[in-house]
Design a protein around this motif. Structure first.
Motif, PDB file in Angstrom:
ATOM      1  N   ALA A  63       0.435  10.398  -4.749  1.00 33.71           N
ATOM      2  CA  ALA A  63      -0.662   9.446  -4.949  1.00 33.71           C
ATOM      3  C   ALA A  63      -1.758  10.017  -5.855  1.00 33.71           C
ATOM      4  CB  ALA A  63      -1.261   9.044  -3.612  1.00 33.71           C
ATOM      5  N   HIS A  64      -1.883  11.340  -5.879  1.00 30.52           N
ATOM      6  CA  HIS A  64      -2.841  11.970  -6.797  1.00 30.52           C
ATOM      7  C   HIS A  64      -2.149  12.579  -8.010  1.00 30.52           C
ATOM      8  CE1 HIS A  64      -6.484  12.787  -3.883  1.00 30.52           C
ATOM      9  NE2 HIS A  64      -6.178  11.523  -3.988  1.00 30.52           N
ATOM     10  N   TYR A 106       0.863  -1.196   0.000  1.00 26.39           N
ATOM     11  CA  TYR A 106       0.000   0.000   0.000  1.00 26.39           C
ATOM     12  C   TYR A 106       0.896   1.242   0.000  1.00 26.39           C
ATOM     13  CZ  TYR A 106      -3.795  -3.040   1.683  1.00 26.39           C
ATOM     14  OH  TYR A 106      -4.743  -4.031   1.820  1.00 26.39           O
ATOM     15  N   GLY A 107       0.322   2.365  -0.375  1.00 27.23           N
ATOM     16  CA  GLY A 107       1.047   3.623  -0.266  1.00 27.23           C
ATOM     17  C   GLY A 107       1.379   3.947   1.181  1.00 27.23           C
ATOM     18  N   ARG A 108       0.438   3.632   2.088  1.00 26.13           N
ATOM     19  CA  ARG A 108       0.666   3.956   3.513  1.00 26.13           C
ATOM     20  C   ARG A 108       1.818   3.124   4.084  1.00 26.13           C
ATOM     21  NH1 ARG A 108      -5.504   2.067   4.625  1.00 26.13           N
ATOM     22  NH2 ARG A 108      -5.560   2.155   2.377  1.00 26.13           N
ATOM     23  N   GLY A 153       0.320   5.896  -4.285  1.00 23.94           N
ATOM     24  CA  GLY A 153      -0.683   4.879  -3.968  1.00 23.94           C
ATOM     25  C   GLY A 153      -1.151   4.304  -5.296  1.00 23.94           C
ATOM     26  N   LEU A 154      -1.429   3.013  -5.341  1.00 22.77           N
ATOM     27  CA  LEU A 154      -1.709   2.360  -6.621  1.00 22.77           C
ATOM     28  C   LEU A 154      -2.964   1.498  -6.577  1.00 22.77           C
ATOM     29  CD1 LEU A 154       2.010   1.441  -7.300  1.00 22.77           C
ATOM     30  CD2 LEU A 154       0.643   2.957  -8.736  1.00 22.77           C
ATOM     31  N   ASN A 155      -3.955   1.900  -5.755  1.00 23.32           N
ATOM     32  CA  ASN A 155      -5.194   1.102  -5.776  1.00 23.32           C
ATOM     33  C   ASN A 155      -6.041   1.507  -6.981  1.00 23.32           C
ATOM     34  OD1 ASN A 155      -7.135   3.167  -5.119  1.00 23.32           O
ATOM     35  ND2 ASN A 155      -6.428   3.089  -3.006  1.00 23.32           N
ATOM     36  N   GLY A 178      -1.473  -1.563  -3.970  1.00 21.67           N
ATOM     37  CA  GLY A 178      -0.024  -1.356  -4.075  1.00 21.67           C
ATOM     38  C   GLY A 178       0.400   0.055  -3.752  1.00 21.67           C
ATOM     39  N   LYS A 204      -6.823   5.092  -8.239  1.00 18.83           N
ATOM     40  CA  LYS A 204      -5.750   6.022  -8.614  1.00 18.83           C
ATOM     41  C   LYS A 204      -5.621   6.111 -10.134  1.00 18.83           C
ATOM     42  CE  LYS A 204      -4.627   6.238  -4.200  1.00 18.83           C
ATOM     43  NZ  LYS A 204      -5.124   7.304  -3.350  1.00 18.83           N
ATOM     44  N   VAL A 233      -5.058   8.169   5.446  1.00 18.23           N
ATOM     45  CA  VAL A 233      -4.083   7.086   5.665  1.00 18.23           C
ATOM     46  C   VAL A 233      -2.663   7.636   5.815  1.00 18.23           C
ATOM     47  CG1 VAL A 233      -5.549   5.477   4.370  1.00 18.23           C
ATOM     48  CG2 VAL A 233      -3.563   6.481   3.237  1.00 18.23           C
ATOM     49  N   VAL A 234      -2.428   8.828   5.289  1.00 18.06           N
ATOM     50  CA  VAL A 234      -1.115   9.467   5.444  1.00 18.06           C
ATOM     51  C   VAL A 234      -0.878   9.770   6.927  1.00 18.06           C
ATOM     52  CG1 VAL A 234       0.213  11.557   4.905  1.00 18.06           C
ATOM     53  CG2 VAL A 234      -1.123  10.419   3.111  1.00 18.06           C
ATOM     54  N   THR A 280      -5.812  15.903   3.177  1.00 16.61           N
ATOM     55  CA  THR A 280      -5.189  14.873   2.348  1.00 16.61           C
ATOM     56  C   THR A 280      -5.830  13.560   2.758  1.00 16.61           C
ATOM     57  OG1 THR A 280      -3.086  13.902   1.606  1.00 16.61           O
ATOM     58  CG2 THR A 280      -3.255  14.403   3.938  1.00 16.61           C
ATOM     59  N   CYS A 281      -5.363  12.474   2.166  1.00 20.64           N
ATOM     60  CA  CYS A 281      -5.934  11.172   2.507  1.00 20.64           C
ATOM     61  C   CYS A 281      -5.554  10.821   3.951  1.00 20.64           C
ATOM     62  CB  CYS A 281      -5.412  10.127   1.540  1.00 20.64           C
ATOM     63  SG  CYS A 281      -6.159   8.530   1.805  1.00 20.64           S
ATOM     64  N   ILE A 338      -2.436  17.428  -4.322  1.00 18.05           N
ATOM     65  CA  ILE A 338      -3.774  16.854  -4.201  1.00 18.05           C
ATOM     66  C   ILE A 338      -4.557  17.061  -5.510  1.00 18.05           C
ATOM     67  CG2 ILE A 338      -5.217  18.733  -3.237  1.00 18.05           C
ATOM     68  CD1 ILE A 338      -4.711  15.387  -1.503  1.00 18.05           C
ATOM     69  N   THR A 397       2.079  17.722  -0.944  1.00 15.31           N
ATOM     70  CA  THR A 397       1.146  16.781  -1.573  1.00 15.31           C
ATOM     71  C   THR A 397       0.457  17.469  -2.737  1.00 15.31           C
ATOM     72  OG1 THR A 397       0.805  15.800   0.610  1.00 15.31           O
ATOM     73  CG2 THR A 397      -0.829  15.284  -1.074  1.00 15.31           C
TER      74      THR A 397
HETATM   75  C1  PLP Z   1      -4.332   6.919  -1.924  1.00  8.44           C
HETATM   76  C2  PLP Z   1      -3.462   7.865  -1.265  1.00  8.44           C
HETATM   77  C3  PLP Z   1      -2.306   7.468  -0.550  1.00  8.44           C
HETATM   78  C4  PLP Z   1      -1.884   6.027  -0.343  1.00  8.44           C
HETATM   79  O1  PLP Z   1      -2.927   5.174  -0.233  1.00  8.44           O
HETATM   80  P1  PLP Z   1      -2.918   3.602   0.019  1.00  8.44           P
HETATM   81  O2  PLP Z   1      -4.371   3.309   0.030  1.00  8.44           O
HETATM   82  O3  PLP Z   1      -2.248   3.353   1.315  1.00  8.44           O
HETATM   83  O4  PLP Z   1      -2.217   2.926  -1.114  1.00  8.44           O
HETATM   84  C5  PLP Z   1      -1.506   8.462  -0.041  1.00  8.44           C
HETATM   85  N1  PLP Z   1      -1.799   9.774  -0.194  1.00  8.44           N
HETATM   86  C6  PLP Z   1      -2.892  10.201  -0.870  1.00  8.44           C
HETATM   87  C7  PLP Z   1      -3.137  11.669  -1.033  1.00  8.44           C
HETATM   88  C8  PLP Z   1      -3.772   9.265  -1.418  1.00  8.44           C
HETATM   89  O5  PLP Z   1      -4.858   9.685  -2.073  1.00  8.44           O
END
Ligand code: PLP
Length: 409
Positions: A146-147, A47-49, A168-170, A180, A173, A75-76, A72-73, A119, A117
């Protein structure tokens, strides 16, 4: 129904998903990714996180403050917290990104890193960032791409400026490897220690993960066919698909159960094809953005942000006054709008211990909609979105106050 986003899964990706795995599928993806991003190396994560957590650890940053956007997301912020650091949330500027003046004012001896970021694919102002780097030459800069993917500020790609970049690669994205994450960097020593750390702490992907990813990607393909999208939208609205679509809990700081399981070979194979199509996907998004601006800019009911030429439009956002009504009316007419991002992180229950004011981030969180996008431009779909939005927005009050709050007037 026209979905708010649509992952591109064509014959090449389908064939790759069916192929027998090779041990180097993930490392090939890393090499292709580094090449497309004009970086010397790339290191893949589940995952990106996870990528961000390990990057902080590889940089030896712990017990520090990490400066990041409030908008931002989430998860960061989770990755920062669970890496043993503390997020310091900064309000946004008119470009939807973290206000770099406010960010610089918060740098102190306690600061471990800063996470500019891009965004929605709006590139970070790299001229402003250069000035900050001159004054704080030892402060690690982690670009959250990720964006953005290859968003550019005056011809410079954002991921190339700083210590490293994370992606981030879900499937939501711009480019996906099913799930990923990735770190890119020009610092080969950092890449090496990151890889060593990853391989010592992550468990290899078992065959059941590959099978899960295989089923997931095909289910996704079906879910996004025009006939099924409407049904999926209704199930999502009723909360029946939360187990698949909801990626955070309002009051919990946590990680998915498999965040320490390596990227699977099938993800590497799909990702390697997707990353080579990055330019095609960005071009399509720019065509949507242009079509929407041409077709809707004259309407008082919505406002578009001013964005630089190098914007890659992971999302095409606009500000509206009455978001709930606009979203439900559009859905009734067959257009699904997004409401990413719908929160200002420090105001969420899990982060209520944070003190401060984030009025711009809060305004975005309440009044941003995203118009439908995909990596393949479909003129008929774009025209339908424009037609429906013109109709829906006719009854909208202009977002006058909101524009003022975010500094767009
Ligand atoms: C999607 C995203 C991430 C990483 O996301 P994962 O779901 O962990 O892969 C990080 N930063 C931003 C701004 C995102 O949109």
């Amino acid at each position: 129904m026209i979905p708010r986003f649509r992952p591109i899964f064509s014959r090449a990706e389908a064939a790759a998903s069916l192929r027998i795995g090779k041990p180097d599928d993930v490392s090939r993806f890393e090499r292709a990714f580094a090449q497309e991003m004009e970086q010397d190396d790339a290191v893949a994560f589940p995952y990106g996180r996870t990528a961000l957590m390990f990057l902080l650890e590889a940089l030896g940053i712990s017990g520090k403050e990490i400066i990041c956007p409030a908008y931002t997301c989430v998860v960061v912020a989770h990755a920062i917290t669970l890496s043993g650091n503390t997020p310091v949330f900064i309000d946004s500027g008119p470009d939807c990104n973290m206000d770099l003046d406010a960010a610089e004012a918060r740098i102190s001896a306690k600061t471990g890193a800063i996470i500019p970021t891009s965004i929605f694919g709006h590139p970070v102002d790299l001229d402003r960032l250069d000035a900050l780097r001159l004054r704080w030459p030892d402060l690690p800069i982690i670009q959250d791409c990720a964006h953005s993917f290859a968003a550019q500020w005056r011809g410079r790609s954002v991921q190339t400026v700083g210590t490293a970049a994370i992606f981030g690669l879900n499937a939501s994205k711009l480019v996906n490897s099913i799930f990923g994450g990735m770190v890119t960097t020009d610092d080969l020593e950092l890449a090496e220690s990151l890889r060593r750390l990853r391989d010592s702490k992550l468990v290899p992907a078992p065959w059941s993960k590959s099978l899960h990813r295989f089923l997931y990607v095909w289910a996704l393909y079906v879910a996004f066919t025009p006939l099924i999208v409407g049904l999926v939208h209704r199930l999502t609205s009723l909360g029946l698909l939360d187990a698949f679509t909801k990626y955070y809990d309002e009051d919990k700081i946590d990680m998915p159960s498999d965040y320490l399981v390596q990227m699977s070979p099938i993800e590497g194979r799909v990702g390697a094809i997707q990353i080579k199509r990055q330019k095609e996907f960005i071009d399509a998004r720019r065509r949507y953005a242009k079509a929407y601006r041409d077709g809707l800019s004259d309407l008082p009911g919505l406002a578009f942000p001013q964005v630089p030429k190098g914007t890659s439009f992971s999302h095409i956002v606009a500000l509206v006054h009455d978001r709930e009504r606009v979203i439900s009316e559009a859905a009734r007419h067959g257009v699904q709008l997004g409401w990413v991002l719908e929160y200002c992180i420090p105001l969420m229950a899990a982060y209520r211990h944070c003190v401060g004011d984030w009025p711009v981030a809060q305004a975005y969180a309440q009044h941003i909609i995203n118009l439908p996008v995909s990596g393949r431009f479909n003129e008929g779909a774009a025209n339908k979105v424009i037609r429906v939005m013109r109709n829906v927005l006719e009854k909208s009050e202009p977002p006058r106050q909101e524009r003022e709050r975010v500094g767009w007037s």
